[in-house]
Write a protein that holds these residues in place. Sequence first.
Motif, mmCIF file in Angstrom:
data_model
loop_
_atom_site.group_PDB
_atom_site.id
_atom_site.type_symbol
_atom_site.label_atom_id
_atom_site.label_comp_id
_atom_site.label_asym_id
_atom_site.label_seq_id
_atom_site.Cartn_x
_atom_site.Cartn_y
_atom_site.Cartn_z
ATOM 1 N N TYR A 88 -4.679 -6.628 -6.341
ATOM 2 C CA TYR A 88 -4.758 -5.694 -7.462
ATOM 3 C C TYR A 88 -5.004 -4.266 -6.958
ATOM 4 O O TYR A 88 -5.635 -4.084 -5.908
ATOM 5 N N PRO A 89 -4.575 -3.260 -7.737
ATOM 6 C CA PRO A 89 -5.034 -1.903 -7.438
ATOM 7 C C PRO A 89 -6.560 -1.890 -7.581
ATOM 8 O O PRO A 89 -7.096 -2.428 -8.551
ATOM 9 N N ALA A 90 -7.246 -1.316 -6.633
ATOM 10 C CA ALA A 90 -8.714 -1.349 -6.638
ATOM 11 C C ALA A 90 -9.310 -0.712 -7.885
ATOM 12 O O ALA A 90 -10.343 -1.169 -8.380
ATOM 13 N N ASP A 91 -8.659 0.312 -8.427
ATOM 14 C CA ASP A 91 -9.220 0.971 -9.602
ATOM 15 C C ASP A 91 -8.841 0.270 -10.911
ATOM 16 O O ASP A 91 -9.298 0.664 -11.974
ATOM 17 N N ASP A 92 -8.009 -0.787 -10.841
ATOM 18 C CA ASP A 92 -7.637 -1.541 -12.031
ATOM 19 C C ASP A 92 -8.395 -2.856 -12.164
ATOM 20 O O ASP A 92 -8.239 -3.556 -13.162
ATOM 21 N N TYR A 93 -9.168 -3.222 -11.173
ATOM 22 C CA TYR A 93 -9.865 -4.503 -11.205
ATOM 23 C C TYR A 93 -11.365 -4.258 -11.113
ATOM 24 O O TYR A 93 -11.836 -3.567 -10.212
ATOM 25 N N ILE A 94 -12.099 -4.823 -12.030
ATOM 26 C CA ILE A 94 -13.559 -4.678 -12.011
ATOM 27 C C ILE A 94 -14.144 -5.908 -11.322
ATOM 28 O O ILE A 94 -13.992 -7.030 -11.812
ATOM 29 N N GLN A 134 0.811 -1.219 0.000
ATOM 30 C CA GLN A 134 0.000 0.000 0.000
ATOM 31 C C GLN A 134 0.846 1.272 0.000
ATOM 32 O O GLN A 134 0.327 2.342 -0.297
ATOM 33 N N ASP A 186 -4.817 1.922 -2.483
ATOM 34 C CA ASP A 186 -6.152 1.325 -2.525
ATOM 35 C C ASP A 186 -6.088 0.013 -3.301
ATOM 36 O O ASP A 186 -5.982 0.014 -4.531
ATOM 37 N N HIS A 206 0.707 1.412 -3.687
ATOM 38 C CA HIS A 206 -0.667 1.322 -4.200
ATOM 39 C C HIS A 206 -1.625 1.395 -3.010
ATOM 40 O O HIS A 206 -2.004 0.357 -2.462
#
Length: 128
Positions: free
Chosen positions: A48-54, A25, A30, A28
Amino acid sequence: MTDTIDGEPRVLATDAALAFIKEIQQDHPDVLFHQSGGCCDGSSPMCYPADDYIVGDNDIKLGEIGGVPVYISASQFAVWKHTQLIIDVVPGRGGMFSLDNGRERRFLTRSRLFAGGEACAIPVVKHV
């Protein structure tokens, strides 16, 4: 679905895993975990980065470790629903797309059966 069974969390982490999450962290802030069931990374917990994984419609949130959400696919959850996942850290390479890759340590999932004690190896039965 609740994130506990009889008060026991569906997912937890060792102190080593929590420290490793904090280290990741720093680069990264989040992140999230998805319990992999893929052919390439086996059953590794992938970070994973939270904004890179759906997160998909068929993903189930098991709970959180160190404030980080942990997800699993519905099909894999159907098989592991009676199992507590314990996220740990061991030496080695992380999954190809996981944030632990390249850090000479990787996340590993250990397990314990709810109301059944620690999971153990299935004995090999020799057919004669």
